[in-house]
Scaffold this motif. Structure first.
Motif, PDB file in Angstrom:
ATOM      1  N   GLU A  62       0.378  10.765  -3.876  1.00  0.00           N
ATOM      2  CA  GLU A  62      -0.749  10.828  -4.995  1.00  0.00           C
ATOM      3  C   GLU A  62      -1.419  12.551  -4.720  1.00  0.00           C
ATOM      4  O   GLU A  62      -2.457  13.058  -4.625  1.00  0.00           O
ATOM      5  CB  GLU A  62      -1.814  10.020  -4.473  1.00  0.00           C
ATOM      6  CG  GLU A  62      -0.867   8.732  -5.269  1.00  0.00           C
ATOM      7  CD  GLU A  62      -2.362   7.808  -4.667  1.00  0.00           C
ATOM      8  OE1 GLU A  62      -3.739   7.480  -5.131  1.00  0.00           O
ATOM      9  OE2 GLU A  62      -2.462   6.296  -4.476  1.00  0.00           O
TER      10      GLU A  62
ATOM     11  N   TRP B 112       0.781  -1.327  -0.065  1.00  0.00           N
ATOM     12  CA  TRP B 112       0.366  -0.182   0.078  1.00  0.00           C
ATOM     13  C   TRP B 112       0.909   1.557  -0.028  1.00  0.00           C
ATOM     14  O   TRP B 112       0.650   1.952  -0.859  1.00  0.00           O
ATOM     15  CB  TRP B 112      -0.595   0.213   1.153  1.00  0.00           C
ATOM     16  CG  TRP B 112      -1.486   1.864   1.555  1.00  0.00           C
ATOM     17  CD1 TRP B 112      -1.018   1.991   2.341  1.00  0.00           C
ATOM     18  CD2 TRP B 112      -2.221   2.359   0.847  1.00  0.00           C
ATOM     19  NE1 TRP B 112      -1.497   3.336   2.759  1.00  0.00           N
ATOM     20  CE2 TRP B 112      -2.119   3.662   1.699  1.00  0.00           C
ATOM     21  CE3 TRP B 112      -2.576   2.268  -0.036  1.00  0.00           C
ATOM     22  CZ2 TRP B 112      -3.514   4.382   0.751  1.00  0.00           C
ATOM     23  CZ3 TRP B 112      -4.126   2.881  -1.192  1.00  0.00           C
ATOM     24  CH2 TRP B 112      -3.684   4.449  -0.333  1.00  0.00           C
TER      25      TRP B 112
ATOM     26  N   ILE C  65      -8.515   4.074  -1.654  1.00  0.00           N
ATOM     27  CA  ILE C  65      -8.448   3.345  -2.575  1.00  0.00           C
ATOM     28  C   ILE C  65      -9.728   2.467  -3.383  1.00  0.00           C
ATOM     29  O   ILE C  65      -9.097   2.723  -4.602  1.00  0.00           O
ATOM     30  CB  ILE C  65      -6.993   2.321  -2.240  1.00  0.00           C
ATOM     31  CG1 ILE C  65      -6.202   1.540  -3.752  1.00  0.00           C
ATOM     32  CG2 ILE C  65      -7.457   1.644  -2.037  1.00  0.00           C
ATOM     33  CD1 ILE C  65      -5.607   1.259  -3.948  1.00  0.00           C
TER      34      ILE C  65
ATOM     35  N   TYR D 110      -4.815   4.051 -12.777  1.00  0.00           N
ATOM     36  CA  TYR D 110      -4.853   3.033 -11.497  1.00  0.00           C
ATOM     37  C   TYR D 110      -4.851   2.239 -13.258  1.00  0.00           C
ATOM     38  O   TYR D 110      -4.921   0.589 -12.887  1.00  0.00           O
ATOM     39  CB  TYR D 110      -6.441   2.717 -10.634  1.00  0.00           C
ATOM     40  CG  TYR D 110      -6.322   3.170  -9.274  1.00  0.00           C
ATOM     41  CD1 TYR D 110      -4.889   2.609  -8.343  1.00  0.00           C
ATOM     42  CD2 TYR D 110      -5.797   4.365  -8.386  1.00  0.00           C
ATOM     43  CE1 TYR D 110      -4.568   2.382  -7.110  1.00  0.00           C
ATOM     44  CE2 TYR D 110      -5.788   4.209  -7.592  1.00  0.00           C
ATOM     45  CZ  TYR D 110      -3.813   3.572  -6.746  1.00  0.00           C
ATOM     46  OH  TYR D 110      -4.172   3.948  -6.152  1.00  0.00           O
TER      47      TYR D 110
ATOM     48  N   TRP E 283     -10.857   5.759  -5.158  1.00  0.00           N
ATOM     49  CA  TRP E 283      -9.375   6.544  -6.664  1.00  0.00           C
ATOM     50  C   TRP E 283      -9.588   5.643  -7.620  1.00  0.00           C
ATOM     51  O   TRP E 283      -9.024   6.131  -8.773  1.00  0.00           O
ATOM     52  CB  TRP E 283      -8.391   6.730  -5.548  1.00  0.00           C
ATOM     53  CG  TRP E 283      -7.910   7.111  -4.839  1.00  0.00           C
ATOM     54  CD1 TRP E 283      -8.998   8.380  -3.949  1.00  0.00           C
ATOM     55  CD2 TRP E 283      -7.066   7.325  -3.994  1.00  0.00           C
ATOM     56  NE1 TRP E 283      -8.346   9.006  -3.372  1.00  0.00           N
ATOM     57  CE2 TRP E 283      -7.818   8.804  -2.600  1.00  0.00           C
ATOM     58  CE3 TRP E 283      -6.428   6.853  -3.064  1.00  0.00           C
ATOM     59  CZ2 TRP E 283      -6.768   9.092  -1.873  1.00  0.00           C
ATOM     60  CZ3 TRP E 283      -5.413   7.619  -2.174  1.00  0.00           C
ATOM     61  CH2 TRP E 283      -5.277   8.216  -1.379  1.00  0.00           C
ATOM     62  N   SER E 284      -9.474   4.243  -7.506  1.00  0.00           N
ATOM     63  CA  SER E 284      -9.485   3.919  -8.683  1.00  0.00           C
ATOM     64  C   SER E 284     -10.809   2.719  -9.083  1.00  0.00           C
ATOM     65  O   SER E 284     -10.834   1.655  -9.836  1.00  0.00           O
ATOM     66  CB  SER E 284      -9.090   1.974  -8.115  1.00  0.00           C
ATOM     67  OG  SER E 284      -9.613   1.693  -7.142  1.00  0.00           O
TER      68      SER E 284
ATOM     69  N   TYR F 198      -8.644   2.447   2.639  1.00  0.00           N
ATOM     70  CA  TYR F 198      -9.352   1.366   1.500  1.00  0.00           C
ATOM     71  C   TYR F 198     -10.498   1.508   1.395  1.00  0.00           C
ATOM     72  O   TYR F 198     -10.717   1.699  -0.090  1.00  0.00           O
ATOM     73  CB  TYR F 198      -8.875  -0.187   2.313  1.00  0.00           C
ATOM     74  CG  TYR F 198      -7.402  -1.028   2.594  1.00  0.00           C
ATOM     75  CD1 TYR F 198      -6.613  -1.305   1.377  1.00  0.00           C
ATOM     76  CD2 TYR F 198      -7.458  -0.895   3.441  1.00  0.00           C
ATOM     77  CE1 TYR F 198      -5.507  -1.612   1.523  1.00  0.00           C
ATOM     78  CE2 TYR F 198      -5.676  -1.379   3.674  1.00  0.00           C
ATOM     79  CZ  TYR F 198      -5.001  -1.403   2.967  1.00  0.00           C
ATOM     80  OH  TYR F 198      -3.426  -2.181   2.855  1.00  0.00           O
TER      81      TYR F 198
ATOM     82  N   ARG G  17      -6.570  10.051 -10.902  1.00  0.00           N
ATOM     83  CA  ARG G  17      -5.631   8.832  -9.872  1.00  0.00           C
ATOM     84  C   ARG G  17      -6.664   7.584 -10.570  1.00  0.00           C
ATOM     85  O   ARG G  17      -5.433   6.948 -11.171  1.00  0.00           O
ATOM     86  CB  ARG G  17      -6.290   8.863  -8.179  1.00  0.00           C
ATOM     87  CG  ARG G  17      -6.069   9.954  -7.945  1.00  0.00           C
ATOM     88  CD  ARG G  17      -6.854  10.344  -6.860  1.00  0.00           C
ATOM     89  NE  ARG G  17      -6.373  11.399  -5.570  1.00  0.00           N
ATOM     90  CZ  ARG G  17      -5.876  11.179  -4.821  1.00  0.00           C
ATOM     91  NH1 ARG G  17      -5.167  10.345  -4.080  1.00  0.00           N
ATOM     92  NH2 ARG G  17      -5.949  12.431  -4.264  1.00  0.00           N
TER      93      ARG G  17
ATOM     94  N   SER H 143       0.768   4.157  -3.202  1.00  0.00           N
ATOM     95  CA  SER H 143       0.565   5.465  -3.333  1.00  0.00           C
ATOM     96  C   SER H 143       1.856   6.234  -3.357  1.00  0.00           C
ATOM     97  O   SER H 143       2.054   7.478  -3.936  1.00  0.00           O
ATOM     98  CB  SER H 143       0.567   5.572  -1.453  1.00  0.00           C
ATOM     99  OG  SER H 143       1.050   5.379  -0.116  1.00  0.00           O
TER     100      SER H 143
ATOM    101  N   THR I 134      -5.436  -4.257  -1.240  1.00  0.00           N
ATOM    102  CA  THR I 134      -4.526  -2.825  -2.045  1.00  0.00           C
ATOM    103  C   THR I 134      -5.094  -3.337  -3.694  1.00  0.00           C
ATOM    104  O   THR I 134      -4.720  -3.310  -4.537  1.00  0.00           O
ATOM    105  CB  THR I 134      -2.835  -2.796  -2.127  1.00  0.00           C
ATOM    106  OG1 THR I 134      -2.641  -2.472  -0.549  1.00  0.00           O
ATOM    107  CG2 THR I 134      -2.190  -1.213  -3.206  1.00  0.00           C
TER     108      THR I 134
END
Length: 486
Positions: free
Chosen positions: A274, A196, A409, A286, A412-413, A406, A282, A200, A376
């Motif tokens: 980030e 993780w 993320i 990803y 962001w993903s 999490y 982002r 980042s 992750t």
């Protein structure tokens, strides 16, 4: 007797008067004289004379075996001026080489504010930052006055003994080594082994790479608290190999002088992870890593068949593992079995290779896992996949913002974080209820279960995913995509 008046010739008088008047309006050739004109004429003559003499100096004599005294004098003076100018330039360049100022990579004045923008790393420099894009420094650039980045020292224990400086390409520091190609310089306040924290730190480089025509680095230089690091974790190394089409070269400055200076033809420095990136940027980064990882592992980057639902229990061993895995597995297996096309998979993060994890995530629509670095991997799932997270006792009040990484993320993903279950039961702490010292006990606690809650939660998520899959199938929105870059 009256004298007769003399005869007046009026014609002559008039003509003379007109002639006199005309004469008074005639401009003298000396009436335009001025000191400025004299200087201009003199300067022009001197310039023409010098140019003629220079031309004479460049033309070999035709008949005279020896130059004239005037020519010899001018030649000597011109050579003196030329030598003097060159000597001055060489002297200035040498002084610039010796006057390059090195500053510590780790500025101890900002020790208590290190996390706030990572201001203690190359603290004298400002970042380039466009709205929504990554924050970075690039050398050479307009902001660096076209100077190159130079690093001195390779200490792995104290970042205040490592230094940086800027220098023009023509006046690099004495005994400096110029390293060709693009260099990525990464500062990470945490480390490069945890997937993780490592991820980042590298995401902004992926975003920069994507924006700049997929330009890839010749080498990486890794810093943690200003201290040189010589490796990435294996998972992160393979991901970077996939993303940049080649195994990352981690620079250790081996083979040179311990106090040697290294300057870089082109360098990009990231020290904010980030921070500053928009959600859209982002997700683009990803998306690129997901696509490249699947291709690296000989898998198609396309989305899966919308007819199936993959539910994966991604287990941990030791800290933050389930106390009774068989019961937890049974709950989710039962609910998965009630939905057509649902397949339950159980895997352990510590015994899968990188490509095995990529393949597993590509078949997963619902990721069920305790809080931990293994989560992750969620960005390797298709967009809009779901995540269900579990915590041991005590984390909500004592763990700080790190417990939400999490959630972040997932957003962001492009995933759906479906919430978290926090175990109300666990080992007791002898300190007051919310004393932060209790976190040392709760941090590695194990996770129990609530059969009713787990079953209802799994049922709701499965129904949501099923409805989304059916909508995708009806609209044929599950189209293929390419690894976009540039």
């Amino acid at each position: 007797m009256t004298k007769p008046h003399p005869q007046i010739d009026r014609t002559t008088t008039t003509t003379a008067a007109i002639g006199k008047k005309h004469q008074s309006r005639t401009i003298s050739p000396f009436s335009c004289y001025s000191p400025q004109l004299s200087l201009l004429i003199l300067a022009t003559c001197v310039t023409l004379f010098i140019l003629c003499q220079i031309q004479i100096l460049h033309v070999p004599p035709i008949s005279s075996p020896s130059p004239s005294p005037l020519r010899s004098f001018i030649s000597h003076q011109w050579q003196t001026v030329t030598n003097c100018t060159q000597d001055n330039l060489n002297s200035m360049a040498e002084r610039l080489r010796h006057s390059v100022t090195f500053l510590p990579l780790k500025d101890l004045r900002y020790t208590d504010k290190a996390v706030q923008g990572h201001t203690w790393f190359m603290s004298s420099m400002y970042d380039s930052h466009e709205e929504g894009e990554v924050q970075y420094q690039q050398f050479p650039s307009k902001s660096s006055d076209d100077r190159l980045l130079c690093l001195k020292g390779r200490d792995t224990h104290d970042g205040s003994w490592n230094y940086y400086a800027l220098a023009w390409p023509e006046t690099l520091p004495v005994n400096a080594t110029l390293m060709k190609g693009l260099t990525f310089v990464s500062y990470n306040h945490y480390n490069y082994d945890n997937i993780w924290h490592g991820l980042s730190a590298v995401v902004p480089f992926v975003a920069w790479h994507r924006k700049n025509g997929c330009e890839s680095p010749t080498r990486w230089i890794l810093y943690h608290w200003g201290e040189l690091r010589l490796r990435m974790g294996s998972w992160l190394t393979t991901l970077m190999e996939a993303t940049f089409n080649g195994e990352p070269v981690i620079e250790g400055f081996d083979g040179g002088d311990e106090d040697g200076v290294y300057c870089f033809e082109k360098a990009v420095v990231m020290r904010h992870n980030e921070g500053g990136m928009s959600r859209e940027k982002r997700m683009e980064a990803y998306d690129l890593m997901r696509c490249k990882a699947r291709m690296h592992c000989n898998m198609s980057p396309e989305r899966r068949d919308a007819n199936n639902i993959g539910m994966t229990l991604f287990m941990r061993t030791g800290p933050r593992s389930f106390k009774n895995e068989s019961i937890v597995t049974g709950i989710f297996r039962k609910e998965c079995g009630k939905v057509d096309g649902c397949k339950l998979m159980v895997a352990y993060s510590n015994n899968l290779t990188f490509c095995e994890q990529v393949k597993l995530m590509s078949m997963t629509d619902i990721l069920v896992s305790p809080h931990g670095a293994q989560l992750t991997n969620m960005f390797l799932m298709d967009r809009n996949s779901s995540v269900m997270e579990f915590f041991p006792k005590g984390w909500l009040k004592l763990a700080g913002v790190g417990q939400y990484v999490y959630h972040w993320i997932a957003s962001w993903s492009g995933m759906r974080h479906q919430g978290a279950w926090r175990d109300p039961d666990g080992e007791k702490c002898s300190f007051p209820k919310y004393d932060r010292r209790c976190m040392s006990i709760y941090k590695s606690g194990r996770i129990g279960y609530n059969e009713t809650y787990f079953a209802e939660w799994a049922r709701n998520v499965l129904n949501e995913v099923k409805a989304m899959k059916e909508l995708e199938k009806a609209s044929q929105s599950a189209s293929s995509y390419e690894c976009a870059c540039g």
